[in-house]
Design a protein around this motif. Structure first.
Motif, PDB file in Angstrom:
ATOM      1  N   HIS A 232       0.701  -1.119   0.081  1.00 40.59           N
ATOM      2  CA  HIS A 232      -0.067   0.210   0.065  1.00 40.59           C
ATOM      3  C   HIS A 232       0.843   1.138  -0.074  1.00 40.59           C
ATOM      4  O   HIS A 232       0.534   2.376  -0.755  1.00 40.59           O
ATOM      5  N   ARG A 233       2.176   1.197   0.608  1.00 43.38           N
ATOM      6  CA  ARG A 233       2.872   2.415   0.267  1.00 43.38           C
ATOM      7  C   ARG A 233       3.365   2.572  -1.016  1.00 43.38           C
ATOM      8  O   ARG A 233       3.305   3.602  -1.396  1.00 43.38           O
ATOM      9  N   ASP A 234       3.610   1.527  -1.722  1.00 41.61           N
ATOM     10  CA  ASP A 234       3.831   1.476  -3.251  1.00 41.61           C
ATOM     11  C   ASP A 234       2.472   1.870  -3.830  1.00 41.61           C
ATOM     12  O   ASP A 234       2.822   2.662  -4.823  1.00 41.61           O
ATOM     13  N   ILE A 235       1.385   1.574  -3.803  1.00 40.04           N
ATOM     14  CA  ILE A 235       0.271   2.090  -4.282  1.00 40.04           C
ATOM     15  C   ILE A 235       0.105   3.682  -4.302  1.00 40.04           C
ATOM     16  O   ILE A 235      -0.226   4.439  -5.136  1.00 40.04           O
ATOM     17  N   VAL A 236       0.309   4.159  -3.208  1.00 39.12           N
ATOM     18  CA  VAL A 236       0.471   5.679  -2.973  1.00 39.12           C
ATOM     19  C   VAL A 236       1.654   6.335  -3.686  1.00 39.12           C
ATOM     20  O   VAL A 236       1.269   7.390  -4.325  1.00 39.12           O
ATOM     21  N   ARG A 237       2.755   5.477  -3.816  1.00 46.01           N
ATOM     22  CA  ARG A 237       3.692   6.140  -4.628  1.00 46.01           C
ATOM     23  C   ARG A 237       3.315   6.086  -6.184  1.00 46.01           C
ATOM     24  O   ARG A 237       3.601   6.927  -6.931  1.00 46.01           O
TER      25      ARG A 237
END
Length: 345
Positions: A232-237
């Motif tokens: 989910h950190r990657d999705i925000v990125r």
């Protein structure tokens, strides 16, 4: 040397942790009825099982017309790097991504390339998927079978018309070279990111309503076993990279794509699949960054309303239950869908 007047196709199959499915996948490629030249580039991404060994034995025993090649990574580099490795080696007029736990209907390539007879040189061809009942978003419903210019780009940026997956898209290889399109490495959600930039790059798109892909839910796939917080950190990125790349041309259509992606991600937060501490503040900053692109045209008011409701929902996510937040989510999605229906054509 190309020997057929038909367009050649390079099928790209990244392989990682697919020992139970890889033979089924390769068999489906071998059974294609398409008469043009087909090469299949299998990328061994150094998985923990016998996938690469099984693929090698299968290729050694194969005696058909399709040209199978296995490319090896020295270490595991991820699915994006595997796709990029194959793209560098591909020689086909068109490229097509196939996941190693899925398969193709026997006439998939015939139906996809068949669109080129009416529309030679088209940048992108889309076909339907055979998905499980739990994934209705994998279907699309286009009004026509061919689009050009801004209309093609707007249609691809409609989240209700197309899928964000990299698979099942027949793409003109020279377009990828011309636009320097590749898969972002070191990040999950790369399919959504790639599709966003692909949609902005095309000049034409053809569509067949015939199924050209068989999608399976694999509980051991990367998407089902990855670390949730990292994902989910990657999705925000991903949303950050999309927002940074916004242009005035097709601005509202691009915002529409990102907004629907945000709404899909938000529903994961509502049901506990994402960490709200990871998502809330970054997502709110993404929302604020989208607003300037929408103030230029009154037709964007529906998107602005959707963004405003979504912003309220995100600010309330730490204090209200999912049951109380769902009406806000539904309202935001309703206004976004209304915009797509009446203004994104």
């Amino acid at each position: 040397m190309k020997t057929s007047p038909l367009p050649s196709v390079s099928i790209i199959i990244p392989v990682y942790g697919a020992e139970r499915y890889i033979e089924r996948c390769l068999n489906s490629v071998a059974k294609q009825t398409y008469h043009g030249e087909v090469e299949c580039l299998i990328v061994d991404d150094r998985g923990p099982d016998r996938s690469a060994e099984i693929a090698e034995k299968w290729v050694e025993a194969y005696r058909g017309k399709t040209k199978f090649r296995i490319l090896h990574h020295d270490v595991n580099r991820g699915v994006s790097a595997a796709r990029n490795t194959a793209l560098e080696e591909a020689s086909g007029d068109y490229v097509y991504i196939l996941d190693s736990d899925d398969e193709l209907p026997y006439d998939a390539l015939s139906n996809l390339v068949g669109c080129l007879e009416a529309h030679p040189g088209v940048d992108l061809v889309l076909g339907q998927m055979y998905p499980p009942p739990s994934e209705p978003s994998l279907y699309f419903n286009f009004d026509k079978d061919y689009y050009e210019g801004d209309t093609a780009r707007r249609q691809m940026l409609r989240r209700d018309h197309t899928t964000w997956q990299a698979a099942n898209k027949l793409i003109r290889r020279s377009l990828l070279t011309e636009k320097t399109l590749h898969y972002q490495t070191g990040i999950k959600g790369e399919d959504d990111l790639f599709t966003f930039f692909l949609a902005r790059s095309i000049s034409s798109m053809a569509v067949t309503q015939k199924p050209t892909y068989v999608y399976y839910l694999n509980p051991s796939s990367i998407m089902h076993t990855l670390d949730r917080e990292s994902f989910h950190r990657d999705i925000v990125r991903v949303h950050e990279l999309q927002t940074e790349a916004l242009t005035s041309e097709l601005g509202s259509a691009q915002v529409n794509y990102i907004l629907h992606s945000l709404l899909d991600f938000d529903i994961a937060i509502r049901y506990g699949h994402a960490d709200p501490d990871v998502a809330s503040d970054p997502l709110l900053s993404r929302i604020r960054a989208l607003i300037p692109c929408l103030r230029r045209h009154t037709s964007n008011v529906l998107l602005l309303v959707s963004l405003a409701i979504f912003s309220v929902e995100m600010r309330s996510s730490m204090h209200l239950s999912s049951r109380l937040l769902m009406p806000l989510h539904r309202a935001s999605k309703m206004f976004a869908k209304l915009y797509q229906k009446f203004f994104l054509r």
